[in-house]
Motif scaffolding. Structure first.
Motif, PDB file in Angstrom:
ATOM      1  N   VAL A 101      44.672  25.168  65.512  1.00  0.00           N
ATOM      2  CA  VAL A 101      43.731  25.772  64.515  1.00  0.00           C
ATOM      3  C   VAL A 101      44.294  25.506  63.527  1.00  0.00           C
ATOM      4  O   VAL A 101      45.575  26.152  63.251  1.00  0.00           O
ATOM      5  N   HIS A 102      43.918  24.834  62.254  1.00  0.00           N
ATOM      6  CA  HIS A 102      44.698  24.568  61.051  1.00  0.00           C
ATOM      7  C   HIS A 102      43.847  24.812  59.886  1.00  0.00           C
ATOM      8  O   HIS A 102      42.914  23.966  59.673  1.00  0.00           O
ATOM      9  N   GLU A 103      43.995  25.622  58.852  1.00  0.00           N
ATOM     10  CA  GLU A 103      43.217  25.881  57.756  1.00  0.00           C
ATOM     11  C   GLU A 103      44.053  25.866  56.507  1.00  0.00           C
ATOM     12  O   GLU A 103      45.042  26.311  56.396  1.00  0.00           O
ATOM     13  N   GLU A 104      43.503  25.342  55.293  1.00  0.00           N
ATOM     14  CA  GLU A 104      44.062  24.994  54.100  1.00  0.00           C
ATOM     15  C   GLU A 104      43.224  25.494  52.860  1.00  0.00           C
ATOM     16  O   GLU A 104      42.253  24.747  52.797  1.00  0.00           O
ATOM     17  N   LEU A 105      43.360  26.838  52.300  1.00  0.00           N
ATOM     18  CA  LEU A 105      42.670  27.051  51.148  1.00  0.00           C
ATOM     19  C   LEU A 105      43.483  26.614  49.969  1.00  0.00           C
ATOM     20  O   LEU A 105      44.736  26.790  49.956  1.00  0.00           O
ATOM     21  N   ALA A 106      42.881  25.797  48.925  1.00  0.00           N
ATOM     22  CA  ALA A 106      43.632  25.523  47.722  1.00  0.00           C
ATOM     23  C   ALA A 106      42.640  25.995  46.606  1.00  0.00           C
ATOM     24  O   ALA A 106      41.458  25.502  46.803  1.00  0.00           O
ATOM     25  N   GLY A 107      43.223  26.707  45.706  1.00  0.00           N
ATOM     26  CA  GLY A 107      42.611  27.107  44.353  1.00  0.00           C
ATOM     27  C   GLY A 107      43.098  26.598  43.173  1.00  0.00           C
ATOM     28  O   GLY A 107      44.286  26.626  42.796  1.00  0.00           O
ATOM     29  N   ASN A 108      42.659  25.860  42.390  1.00  0.00           N
ATOM     30  CA  ASN A 108      42.867  25.147  40.833  1.00  0.00           C
ATOM     31  C   ASN A 108      42.575  26.297  40.046  1.00  0.00           C
ATOM     32  O   ASN A 108      41.598  26.662  39.711  1.00  0.00           O
ATOM     33  N   PHE A 109      43.518  27.062  39.404  1.00  0.00           N
ATOM     34  CA  PHE A 109      43.565  28.001  38.470  1.00  0.00           C
ATOM     35  C   PHE A 109      43.964  27.717  37.115  1.00  0.00           C
ATOM     36  O   PHE A 109      43.632  28.623  36.254  1.00  0.00           O
ATOM     37  N   TYR A 452      56.526  28.723  51.092  1.00  0.00           N
ATOM     38  CA  TYR A 452      57.418  29.431  52.069  1.00  0.00           C
ATOM     39  C   TYR A 452      56.399  29.675  53.391  1.00  0.00           C
ATOM     40  O   TYR A 452      55.397  30.402  53.209  1.00  0.00           O
ATOM     41  N   ASN A 453      57.087  29.302  54.295  1.00  0.00           N
ATOM     42  CA  ASN A 453      56.242  29.331  55.635  1.00  0.00           C
ATOM     43  C   ASN A 453      56.445  30.627  56.266  1.00  0.00           C
ATOM     44  O   ASN A 453      57.790  30.749  56.643  1.00  0.00           O
ATOM     45  N   ILE A 454      55.511  31.403  56.721  1.00  0.00           N
ATOM     46  CA  ILE A 454      55.963  32.860  57.461  1.00  0.00           C
ATOM     47  C   ILE A 454      55.621  32.753  58.794  1.00  0.00           C
ATOM     48  O   ILE A 454      54.477  32.502  58.875  1.00  0.00           O
ATOM     49  N   HIS A 455      56.468  32.904  59.687  1.00  0.00           N
ATOM     50  CA  HIS A 455      56.138  33.182  60.949  1.00  0.00           C
ATOM     51  C   HIS A 455      55.627  34.762  61.376  1.00  0.00           C
ATOM     52  O   HIS A 455      56.441  35.544  61.219  1.00  0.00           O
ATOM     53  N   THR A 456      54.477  34.555  61.544  1.00  0.00           N
ATOM     54  CA  THR A 456      53.722  36.013  61.497  1.00  0.00           C
ATOM     55  C   THR A 456      53.592  36.351  62.874  1.00  0.00           C
ATOM     56  O   THR A 456      53.413  37.590  63.246  1.00  0.00           O
ATOM     57  N   PHE A 462      51.526  31.748  58.278  1.00  0.00           N
ATOM     58  CA  PHE A 462      50.933  31.573  56.983  1.00  0.00           C
ATOM     59  C   PHE A 462      51.872  30.961  55.970  1.00  0.00           C
ATOM     60  O   PHE A 462      52.892  31.238  55.954  1.00  0.00           O
ATOM     61  N   GLN A 463      51.145  30.231  55.326  1.00  0.00           N
ATOM     62  CA  GLN A 463      52.224  29.412  54.138  1.00  0.00           C
ATOM     63  C   GLN A 463      51.521  29.393  52.729  1.00  0.00           C
ATOM     64  O   GLN A 463      50.658  28.707  52.191  1.00  0.00           O
ATOM     65  N   PRO A 464      52.205  30.621  52.099  1.00  0.00           N
ATOM     66  CA  PRO A 464      51.890  30.274  50.496  1.00  0.00           C
ATOM     67  C   PRO A 464      52.460  28.878  50.034  1.00  0.00           C
ATOM     68  O   PRO A 464      53.465  28.719  50.264  1.00  0.00           O
ATOM     69  N   LEU A 486      47.021  28.425  50.418  1.00  0.00           N
ATOM     70  CA  LEU A 486      47.470  29.136  51.540  1.00  0.00           C
ATOM     71  C   LEU A 486      46.991  28.391  52.928  1.00  0.00           C
ATOM     72  O   LEU A 486      45.973  28.010  53.134  1.00  0.00           O
ATOM     73  N   GLN A 487      48.001  28.072  53.629  1.00  0.00           N
ATOM     74  CA  GLN A 487      48.092  27.473  54.659  1.00  0.00           C
ATOM     75  C   GLN A 487      48.155  28.371  56.234  1.00  0.00           C
ATOM     76  O   GLN A 487      49.156  29.017  56.040  1.00  0.00           O
TER      77      GLN A 487
END
Length: 492
Positions: A101-109, A452-456, A462-464, A486-487
């Motif tokens: 399962v793979h999700e990617e949020l992307a926000g153009n600020f 930075y990919n965080i092994h949770t 989770f990857q900011p 945020l991946q």
């Protein structure tokens, strides 16, 4: 048209790529004090990377089943463990199954066309079968199948107005279907794995100019396979494919020669929007990518490197981006575009580990860079140069975390620029190209990315991610854009 004919509109980017092998080879001496640690981490990313993992693996004189190169992003970790004993039972009988399962949020600020946030994602299943174990077939005969279901919206087109460098790697080309076929092919390894033959429905870019490091990054321009090669019909990368055959010969344990032939489908979506329409109209032409590679290991810590160069030729006919049948601007004259015979693609790429943090093939500080070119008369993007690094977190007590940074430079073709200038003179909308919609005259674009990919948890990360885009879409319509992402990834 004075601006286009009197001066070069695109800037010249320093062609430092030719010096990269010497640069990387000099750096491996810096790691003499590094120590190997036996940790399971082998990088991260989504499933479906088996073809590139296989291509980038060294062989030894002993027979290794292709199955030894199958692994979840964190070694053999799965969020649900061994599925109550089902996984070991299946593997014993030659069936390897992974679900992701793979999700990617992307926000153009900042910048772009407007501010906003989108989500794009997929659910994927990969099935790899060792037919020797399952049914007594010849040893080292496997089949590989990858199916995905995609959803979501594209932040780059919705909010940034950039069709060149999508900030979400997982978006696009999957269609609104329950099960999109990415690949389905058979593989036979012979002569102690010195000869490997694959045939079936294959994403060309998962074998050629491929690296399992590319999908560590969230930007789609390098994930799976670099642009611009994956945007020409004869060089598609997943989730699109082509019918074809690939043969890889390894004269030594650390060198290979790989050649192939693929049937070219002259459509926006090879295999149709679902990926299952293998017999599309227009088949009959072929692309023939060839690649040579050197896979050295340096020093007592086995610092792995991958150096490769390749060339592909597609003998199909495509419309010239600018000229009509008489050599004038087709946009201004309204006459049919001139046909160009053949599309060439060439690439050089390298990655070199300069410091080892653990036993896995990507556990260390790795530098990577490359260059890819396509024929500018039919491809709107002429070339793409990239350079970056990835590092696992063992040195700061997080051995399954990964940090990375990447720079991209895209240069658009002169024929594409002339076409767009003709549209301005004619007062007509810009024509779409292989990358999609055009919002201005496209010359060049720069993209900077850090993550930075965080092994949770077991099998979960989770990857900011931060991306800064200069000249979105390769135009001056929008000066820049800044995107936070945020991946989320979970191997079930």
């Amino acid at each position: 048209m004075k601006y286009a004919t009197d001066m070069r509109m695109t800037r010249t980017f320093p062609r430092f790529v030719v010096s990269l092998p010497l640069f990387f080879l000099a750096l491996f001496a810096l790691c003499e004090g590094a120590s190997a640690q036996a940790i399971p981490g082998e990088g991260q990313g989504v499933i479906g990377s088996q073809p590139s993992l296989n291509v980038n693996s060294r062989r030894n004189v002993k027979v290794n089943d292709p199955g030894s190169f199958f692994s979840a992003p964190y070694g053999n970790q799965h969020f649900f463990g061994d599925w109550a004993g089902l996984q070991p039972f299946l593997i014993k009988h030659g069936v390897h199954i992974e679900a992701d399962v793979h999700e990617e949020l992307a926000g153009n600020f900042r910048g772009g066309a407007k501010q906003g946030v989108t989500d794009a994602g997929q659910v994927g299943v990969e099935i790899d079968i060792d037919w020797n174990k399952l049914a007594g077939a010849p040893k080292n005969f496997w089949t590989h199948t990858m199916i995905v279901n995609g959803h979501g919206r594209n932040a780059s087109t919705d909010y940034i107005h950039d069709s060149l460098a999508g900030v979400q790697q997982i978006y696009g080309a999957r269609g609104n279907v329950v099960a999109h076929l990415v690949y389905m092919y058979a593989e036979q390894s012979l002569f102690h794995n010195r000869l490997d033959i694959s045939a079936g429905w294959i994403p060309v870019g998962s074998f050629f100019a491929a690296s399992p490091l590319f999908c560590d990054f969230m930007n789609v321009s390098i994930c799976g396979n670099p642009a611009p090669g994956k945007y020409v019909p004869g060089g598609r990368d997943w989730p699109s494919g082509n019918l074809g055959v690939v043969m890889r010969v390894m004269p030594t344990v650390d060198t290979y020669i790989m050649a192939s032939m693929f049937a070219v489908s002259p459509h926006s979506y090879n295999g149709g929007i679902s990926g299952w329409s293998w017999a599309q109209s227009g088949l009959g032409k072929f692309s023939t990518p060839v690649e040579i590679g050197w896979l050295p290991e340096f020093g007592r810590n086995h610092l792995a490197g991958h150096y490769k160069a390749g060339y592909g030729y597609d003998n199909s006919q495509y419309n010239d981006l600018f000229s009509d049948i008489n050599g004038n601007s087709a946009v201004l004259t309204g006459r049919p575009f001139r046909k160009q015979s053949g599309v060439s693609t060439a690439w050089f790429q390298a990655d070199q580990m300069i410091m080892r943090n653990g036993a896995g093939p990507t556990n260390g500080l790795i530098l990577l860079a490359g260059y890819m070119y396509t024929s500018g008369k039919v491809s709107a993007m002429k070339d793409h140069t990239w350079a970056g690094l990835v590092e696992t977190g063992a040195r700061w007590g997080r051995p399954l975390d990964t940090v990375g940074a990447m720079f991209h430079y895209y240069e658009m073709s002169r024929a594409s620029i002339l076409q767009q200038e003709s549209s301005v003179l004619a007062g007509t909308p810009f024509l779409n190209n292989q990358w999609g919609r055009v919002w201005g005259i496209q010359t060049h674009e720069n993209v900077y990315e850090v993550f930075y990919n965080i092994h949770t948890a077991r099998g979960m990360s989770f990857q900011p991610d931060f991306q800064y885009i200069n000249r979105p879409g390769g135009t001056t319509t929008y000066h820049d854009a800044a995107v936070m992402g945020l991946q989320f990834n979970c191997i079930l």
